[in-house]
Scaffold this motif. Structure first.
Motif, mmCIF file in Angstrom:
data_model
loop_
_atom_site.group_PDB
_atom_site.id
_atom_site.type_symbol
_atom_site.label_atom_id
_atom_site.label_comp_id
_atom_site.label_asym_id
_atom_site.label_seq_id
_atom_site.Cartn_x
_atom_site.Cartn_y
_atom_site.Cartn_z
ATOM 1 N N VAL A 38 75.914 -6.975 -0.299
ATOM 2 C CA VAL A 38 77.070 -6.090 -0.197
ATOM 3 C C VAL A 38 76.840 -5.088 0.929
ATOM 4 N N GLY A 39 77.870 -4.884 1.748
ATOM 5 C CA GLY A 39 77.756 -3.908 2.824
ATOM 6 C C GLY A 39 79.098 -3.312 3.206
ATOM 7 N N PHE A 40 79.041 -2.116 3.745
ATOM 8 C CA PHE A 40 80.229 -1.440 4.258
ATOM 9 C C PHE A 40 80.457 -1.911 5.690
ATOM 10 N N VAL A 41 81.699 -2.234 6.028
ATOM 11 C CA VAL A 41 82.020 -2.673 7.380
ATOM 12 C C VAL A 41 82.284 -1.463 8.269
ATOM 13 N N ASN A 42 83.115 -0.530 7.812
ATOM 14 C CA ASN A 42 83.311 0.691 8.592
ATOM 15 C C ASN A 42 82.264 1.723 8.163
ATOM 16 N N LYS A 43 81.989 2.663 9.048
ATOM 17 C CA LYS A 43 80.883 3.612 8.834
ATOM 18 C C LYS A 43 81.106 4.506 7.624
ATOM 19 N N ILE A 44 79.987 4.800 6.969
ATOM 20 C CA ILE A 44 79.965 5.745 5.853
ATOM 21 C C ILE A 44 78.665 6.531 5.952
ATOM 22 N N TYR A 45 78.742 7.811 5.655
ATOM 23 C CA TYR A 45 77.557 8.667 5.669
ATOM 24 C C TYR A 45 77.065 8.783 4.238
ATOM 25 N N HIS A 46 75.960 8.118 3.942
ATOM 26 C CA HIS A 46 75.460 8.046 2.571
ATOM 27 C C HIS A 46 73.965 7.745 2.612
ATOM 28 N N PRO A 47 73.163 8.411 1.779
ATOM 29 C CA PRO A 47 71.720 8.167 1.793
ATOM 30 C C PRO A 47 71.323 6.721 1.503
ATOM 31 N N ASN A 48 72.124 6.006 0.717
ATOM 32 C CA ASN A 48 71.740 4.660 0.284
ATOM 33 C C ASN A 48 72.482 3.555 1.015
ATOM 34 N N VAL A 49 73.061 3.901 2.179
ATOM 35 C CA VAL A 49 73.753 2.911 3.007
ATOM 36 C C VAL A 49 73.221 3.040 4.426
ATOM 37 N N VAL A 56 73.776 -1.932 1.678
ATOM 38 C CA VAL A 56 73.708 -1.035 0.529
ATOM 39 C C VAL A 56 72.363 -1.188 -0.165
ATOM 40 N N CYS A 57 71.719 -0.063 -0.468
ATOM 41 C CA CYS A 57 70.498 -0.054 -1.262
ATOM 42 C C CYS A 57 70.872 0.400 -2.665
ATOM 43 N N LEU A 58 70.955 -0.548 -3.558
ATOM 44 C CA LEU A 58 71.355 -0.264 -4.928
ATOM 45 C C LEU A 58 70.569 -1.189 -5.839
ATOM 46 N N ASP A 59 69.714 -0.617 -6.692
ATOM 47 C CA ASP A 59 68.824 -1.410 -7.538
ATOM 48 C C ASP A 59 69.551 -2.490 -8.322
ATOM 49 N N VAL A 60 70.703 -2.150 -8.891
ATOM 50 C CA VAL A 60 71.392 -3.106 -9.748
ATOM 51 C C VAL A 60 71.865 -4.334 -8.959
ATOM 52 N N LEU A 79 79.628 0.297 -6.931
ATOM 53 C CA LEU A 79 79.915 1.032 -5.700
ATOM 54 C C LEU A 79 80.539 2.403 -5.960
ATOM 55 N N PRO A 80 81.520 2.520 -6.865
ATOM 56 C CA PRO A 80 82.031 3.871 -7.158
ATOM 57 C C PRO A 80 80.944 4.823 -7.671
ATOM 58 N N GLN A 81 80.044 4.329 -8.516
ATOM 59 C CA GLN A 81 78.966 5.175 -9.011
ATOM 60 C C GLN A 81 78.006 5.546 -7.876
ATOM 61 N N LEU A 82 77.780 4.631 -6.946
ATOM 62 C CA LEU A 82 76.936 4.930 -5.790
ATOM 63 C C LEU A 82 77.527 6.084 -4.984
ATOM 64 N N LEU A 83 78.861 6.087 -4.825
ATOM 65 C CA LEU A 83 79.494 7.176 -4.079
ATOM 66 C C LEU A 83 79.404 8.502 -4.831
ATOM 67 N N SER A 89 66.253 9.952 -2.989
ATOM 68 C CA SER A 89 64.819 9.632 -3.055
ATOM 69 C C SER A 89 64.528 8.178 -2.698
ATOM 70 N N ASP A 90 65.560 7.355 -2.491
ATOM 71 C CA ASP A 90 65.391 5.953 -2.088
ATOM 72 C C ASP A 90 66.364 5.645 -0.946
ATOM 73 N N PRO A 91 66.173 6.309 0.222
ATOM 74 C CA PRO A 91 67.199 6.235 1.266
ATOM 75 C C PRO A 91 67.092 5.042 2.208
ATOM 76 N N LEU A 92 68.236 4.617 2.693
ATOM 77 C CA LEU A 92 68.329 3.752 3.866
ATOM 78 C C LEU A 92 68.736 4.596 5.072
ATOM 79 N N ASN A 93 69.360 5.737 4.808
ATOM 80 C CA ASN A 93 69.743 6.690 5.845
ATOM 81 C C ASN A 93 68.965 7.977 5.564
ATOM 82 N N GLY A 94 67.807 8.096 6.204
ATOM 83 C CA GLY A 94 66.928 9.233 5.973
ATOM 84 C C GLY A 94 67.552 10.566 6.351
#
Length: 155
Positions: A38-49, A56-60, A79-83, A89-94
């Motif tokens: 799963v991935g976002f096509v347009n940009k999003i500012y999020h620690p786990n993307v 997307v970095c999401l354990d589930v 995805l809604p819960q991720l937002l 503490s588990d970032p893809l976007n440091g």
């Protein structure tokens, strides 16, 4: 044969509210026994993307996937819960994770700036009033197409 779906996700609450993102979902041959990508096509500012790839970095999805889950879970729950509840503490976007931990108001402002710049309905290829749907494409057919809105963030 790998199947690729595109759909849209709208955020209804939190700092992402009003943003519309085009989501790319790749289903492996062994789906539902193997998790989708799963991935976002347009940009999003999020620690786990990842800002560049949209991954997307999401354990589930990445580690604890179960065949009991389906794409409805991905769009209406995961995805809604991720937002709503980023995990710095588990970032893809440091950069996003560090800003969130040191200055939550600054982080929320940056999220809103990205929403205004990259997450309008026209950026995702859909109008906000449209309903949920999915389109299946093969890898060879990977192309832009009109999609409709899916997913709600639970308050």
């Amino acid at each position: 044969m790998k199947r690729i779906f595109f759909s849209n996700l709208i955020a209804f609450v939190g700092p992402y509210q009003g943003g519309v993102w085009r989501i790319r979902v790749e289903l492996p041959d062994a789906y539902p026994y193997r998790s989708p990508s799963v991935g976002f096509v347009n940009k999003i500012y999020h620690p786990n993307v990842d800002e560049m790839s949209g991954s997307v970095c999401l354990d589930v999805i990445n580690q604890t996937w179960s065949p009991m889950f389906d794409l409805v879970n991905v769009f209406e729950v995961f995805l809604p819960q991720l937002l709503l509840y980023p995990n710095p503490s588990d970032p893809l976007n440091g950069e996003a994770a560090a800003l969130m931990m040191r200055d939550r108001n600054g982080y929320d402002q940056r999220v809103k700036e990205y929403c205004e710049k990259y997450a309008k309905a026209e950026d995702a290829g859909a109008a906000p009033e449209e309903k949920s749907s999915e389109e299946e494409l093969t890898e060879d057919e990977y192309a832009s197409s009109d999609e409709e809105v899916a997913g709600k963030v639970d308050p």
